[in-house]
Scaffold this motif. Sequence first.
Motif, PDB file in Angstrom:
ATOM      1  N   GLY A 208       0.834  -1.200   0.000  1.00 53.62           N
ATOM      2  CA  GLY A 208       0.000   0.000   0.000  1.00 53.62           C
ATOM      3  C   GLY A 208       0.862   1.241   0.000  1.00 53.62           C
ATOM      4  N   GLU A 209       0.222   2.402   0.109  1.00 51.03           N
ATOM      5  CA  GLU A 209       0.955   3.667   0.147  1.00 51.03           C
ATOM      6  C   GLU A 209       1.558   3.887   1.525  1.00 51.03           C
ATOM      7  OE1 GLU A 209      -1.266   7.082  -1.050  1.00 51.03           O
ATOM      8  OE2 GLU A 209      -0.479   6.966  -3.091  1.00 51.03           O
ATOM      9  N   VAL A 210       2.818   4.320   1.550  1.00 51.97           N
ATOM     10  CA  VAL A 210       3.476   4.654   2.810  1.00 51.97           C
ATOM     11  C   VAL A 210       3.949   6.100   2.759  1.00 51.97           C
ATOM     12  CG1 VAL A 210       4.222   2.279   3.196  1.00 51.97           C
ATOM     13  CG2 VAL A 210       5.757   3.870   2.043  1.00 51.97           C
ATOM     14  N   GLU A 211       4.013   6.712   3.921  1.00 53.20           N
ATOM     15  CA  GLU A 211       4.504   8.079   4.031  1.00 53.20           C
ATOM     16  C   GLU A 211       5.982   8.056   4.394  1.00 53.20           C
ATOM     17  OE1 GLU A 211       2.153   9.844   7.065  1.00 53.20           O
ATOM     18  OE2 GLU A 211       0.246   9.427   6.070  1.00 53.20           O
ATOM     19  N   ILE A 212       6.782   8.817   3.660  1.00 51.29           N
ATOM     20  CA  ILE A 212       8.205   8.912   3.967  1.00 51.29           C
ATOM     21  C   ILE A 212       8.396   9.988   5.023  1.00 51.29           C
ATOM     22  CG2 ILE A 212      10.515   9.297   3.047  1.00 51.29           C
ATOM     23  CD1 ILE A 212       9.075   6.831   1.937  1.00 51.29           C
ATOM     24  N   ARG A 213       8.955   9.620   6.156  1.00 51.14           N
ATOM     25  CA  ARG A 213       9.183  10.547   7.264  1.00 51.14           C
ATOM     26  C   ARG A 213      10.664  10.550   7.602  1.00 51.14           C
ATOM     27  NH1 ARG A 213       4.263   8.437  11.204  1.00 51.14           N
ATOM     28  NH2 ARG A 213       2.518   9.117   9.888  1.00 51.14           N
ATOM     29  N   GLY A 214      11.422  11.284   6.796  1.00 45.11           N
ATOM     30  CA  GLY A 214      12.873  11.282   6.986  1.00 45.11           C
ATOM     31  C   GLY A 214      13.415   9.908   6.688  1.00 45.11           C
ATOM     32  N   ASN A 215      14.032   9.272   7.689  1.00 42.68           N
ATOM     33  CA  ASN A 215      14.562   7.924   7.509  1.00 42.68           C
ATOM     34  C   ASN A 215      13.567   6.845   7.922  1.00 42.68           C
ATOM     35  OD1 ASN A 215      17.085   8.858   6.601  1.00 42.68           O
ATOM     36  ND2 ASN A 215      17.782   9.169   8.706  1.00 42.68           N
ATOM     37  N   ASP A 216      12.366   7.265   8.301  1.00 45.02           N
ATOM     38  CA  ASP A 216      11.352   6.326   8.763  1.00 45.02           C
ATOM     39  C   ASP A 216      10.163   6.351   7.806  1.00 45.02           C
ATOM     40  OD1 ASP A 216      10.136   4.454  10.325  1.00 45.02           O
ATOM     41  OD2 ASP A 216      10.040   5.677  12.144  1.00 45.02           O
ATOM     42  N   ILE A 217       9.195   5.484   8.039  1.00 47.45           N
ATOM     43  CA  ILE A 217       7.978   5.460   7.229  1.00 47.45           C
ATOM     44  C   ILE A 217       6.768   5.359   8.149  1.00 47.45           C
ATOM     45  CG2 ILE A 217       9.060   4.438   5.201  1.00 47.45           C
ATOM     46  CD1 ILE A 217       7.887   1.738   6.039  1.00 47.45           C
ATOM     47  N   GLY A 218       5.606   5.731   7.631  1.00 47.80           N
ATOM     48  CA  GLY A 218       4.382   5.639   8.403  1.00 47.80           C
ATOM     49  C   GLY A 218       3.207   5.428   7.466  1.00 47.80           C
ATOM     50  N   GLY A 219       2.014   5.405   8.043  1.00 45.80           N
ATOM     51  CA  GLY A 219       0.816   5.239   7.244  1.00 45.80           C
ATOM     52  C   GLY A 219       0.105   3.931   7.518  1.00 45.80           C
ATOM     53  N   ILE A 220      -1.097   3.803   6.965  1.00 50.86           N
ATOM     54  CA  ILE A 220      -1.942   2.634   7.198  1.00 50.86           C
ATOM     55  C   ILE A 220      -1.260   1.347   6.746  1.00 50.86           C
ATOM     56  CG2 ILE A 220      -4.132   1.532   6.636  1.00 50.86           C
ATOM     57  CD1 ILE A 220      -4.367   3.939   8.463  1.00 50.86           C
ATOM     58  N   ALA A 221      -0.541   1.397   5.615  1.00 53.78           N
ATOM     59  CA  ALA A 221       0.103   0.184   5.101  1.00 53.78           C
ATOM     60  C   ALA A 221       1.119  -0.369   6.092  1.00 53.78           C
ATOM     61  CB  ALA A 221       0.768   0.472   3.759  1.00 53.78           C
ATOM     62  N   VAL A 222       1.796   0.517   6.799  1.00 48.73           N
ATOM     63  CA  VAL A 222       2.785   0.077   7.790  1.00 48.73           C
ATOM     64  C   VAL A 222       2.085  -0.610   8.962  1.00 48.73           C
ATOM     65  CG1 VAL A 222       4.638   0.817   9.334  1.00 48.73           C
ATOM     66  CG2 VAL A 222       4.349   1.924   7.107  1.00 48.73           C
ATOM     67  N   HIS A 223       1.007   0.019   9.438  1.00 52.07           N
ATOM     68  CA  HIS A 223       0.249  -0.589  10.535  1.00 52.07           C
ATOM     69  C   HIS A 223      -0.320  -1.936  10.113  1.00 52.07           C
ATOM     70  CE1 HIS A 223       0.582   2.935  13.032  1.00 52.07           C
ATOM     71  NE2 HIS A 223       0.055   3.709  12.088  1.00 52.07           N
ATOM     72  N   ALA A 224      -0.808  -2.002   8.872  1.00 49.99           N
ATOM     73  CA  ALA A 224      -1.392  -3.246   8.384  1.00 49.99           C
ATOM     74  C   ALA A 224      -0.360  -4.371   8.362  1.00 49.99           C
ATOM     75  CB  ALA A 224      -1.984  -3.042   6.995  1.00 49.99           C
ATOM     76  N   ALA A 225       0.845  -4.077   7.867  1.00 46.70           N
ATOM     77  CA  ALA A 225       1.898  -5.099   7.817  1.00 46.70           C
ATOM     78  C   ALA A 225       2.243  -5.594   9.216  1.00 46.70           C
ATOM     79  CB  ALA A 225       3.138  -4.539   7.131  1.00 46.70           C
ATOM     80  N   ALA A 226       2.277  -4.679  10.183  1.00 42.68           N
ATOM     81  CA  ALA A 226       2.581  -5.077  11.564  1.00 42.68           C
ATOM     82  C   ALA A 226       1.482  -5.972  12.132  1.00 42.68           C
ATOM     83  CB  ALA A 226       2.741  -3.833  12.435  1.00 42.68           C
ATOM     84  N   ARG A 227       0.215  -5.642  11.805  1.00 44.61           N
ATOM     85  CA  ARG A 227      -0.910  -6.456  12.295  1.00 44.61           C
ATOM     86  C   ARG A 227      -0.925  -7.832  11.630  1.00 44.61           C
ATOM     87  NH1 ARG A 227      -0.501  -2.518  14.943  1.00 44.61           N
ATOM     88  NH2 ARG A 227      -2.117  -1.009  15.548  1.00 44.61           N
ATOM     89  N   VAL A 228      -0.571  -7.884  10.351  1.00 47.21           N
ATOM     90  CA  VAL A 228      -0.501  -9.171   9.645  1.00 47.21           C
ATOM     91  C   VAL A 228       0.565 -10.049  10.295  1.00 47.21           C
ATOM     92  CG1 VAL A 228       0.081 -10.299   7.460  1.00 47.21           C
ATOM     93  CG2 VAL A 228      -1.370  -8.256   7.461  1.00 47.21           C
ATOM     94  N   MET A 229       1.726  -9.465  10.587  1.00 45.90           N
ATOM     95  CA  MET A 229       2.800 -10.211  11.222  1.00 45.90           C
ATOM     96  C   MET A 229       2.361 -10.753  12.575  1.00 45.90           C
ATOM     97  SD  MET A 229       6.397  -8.876  12.784  1.00 45.90           S
ATOM     98  CE  MET A 229       5.460  -8.230  14.178  1.00 45.90           C
ATOM     99  N   ALA A 230       1.583  -9.963  13.302  1.00 45.64           N
ATOM    100  CA  ALA A 230       1.161 -10.365  14.647  1.00 45.64           C
ATOM    101  C   ALA A 230       0.308 -11.635  14.639  1.00 45.64           C
ATOM    102  CB  ALA A 230       0.392  -9.221  15.311  1.00 45.64           C
TER     103      ALA A 230
END
Length: 276
Positions: A208-230
């Motif tokens: 999905g779409e991710v937000e570039i935050r300097g050297n980090d990333i954020g956004g719904i896609a990041v949260h989704a990947a973490a929840r899938v891993m869980a």
Amino acid sequence: MFASDAGNPEALNRIAKFEKLGSSPGALKSYILSNRRIDINPILPVVRTPTLVLHRATDAQVPVTLGRKLAAGIPGAKYIEYRSGDHAFWTGDIEIVTGDIEEFITGQRASEGIDQERILATVLFTDIVGSTNLALQLGDHRWRDLLDNHDDLSGRIVSKHRGTLVKSTGDGVLATFDGPGRAVRCALALSEESKSIGLPVRAGLHCGEVEIRGNDIGGIAVHAAARVMAQSGSNEVFVSRVVTDLVAGTDLKFAERGSYELKGLPGKWDLFAASR
């Protein structure tokens, strides 16, 4: 000045206070008369500076025809007319007005700059299963060495699959890929290689779409990947349906693992276990 607030007692009180504190009646009269004597129309054709003229069609103080005439008289001037709004430029839909000014001066709006910092990516989260118990069993020194080996291994494998290692999460990694197939293969390789050094790893992927935050990333896609891993278990690689759809026809295999409600995300998510 504030025609749209003519029926608002609070607004009337504010402008009355502004007028009383701003000048004496005589000074204001002189100011208005002086303004009305100014006529710059004769010099408009010689203006060479890039010019932006903004006017609200419902301006009750200055007729919109004068704004149009001003813009027409300046060579190459850009004219923007708004269908509604007051004479006071700091009232109404000021985000649109300031956005037009910013775009004229800089070439882009702030919102466009933000959009350029969003990319489509496949997000990979990994996690060492039972890391706390392992740390207690091995002791700080041995655990630290094992973590260092894990981080080195993760960096090499992510790089080999042309991914970007965003960061280490302490007992796992976060990485992004521009291709979902490479992301899945990387996750499977990480799981296999980590197992060989005594570290059971689980992984989750979503695209999905991710937000570039300097050297980090954020956004719904990041949260989704973490929840899938869980939802995955030891030495498992779970992916969302989006990922399976995007890699359809490849040599990768996926087994259904059911539908899940992922914390903070709407609806139910179909998850699949990846394998070669």
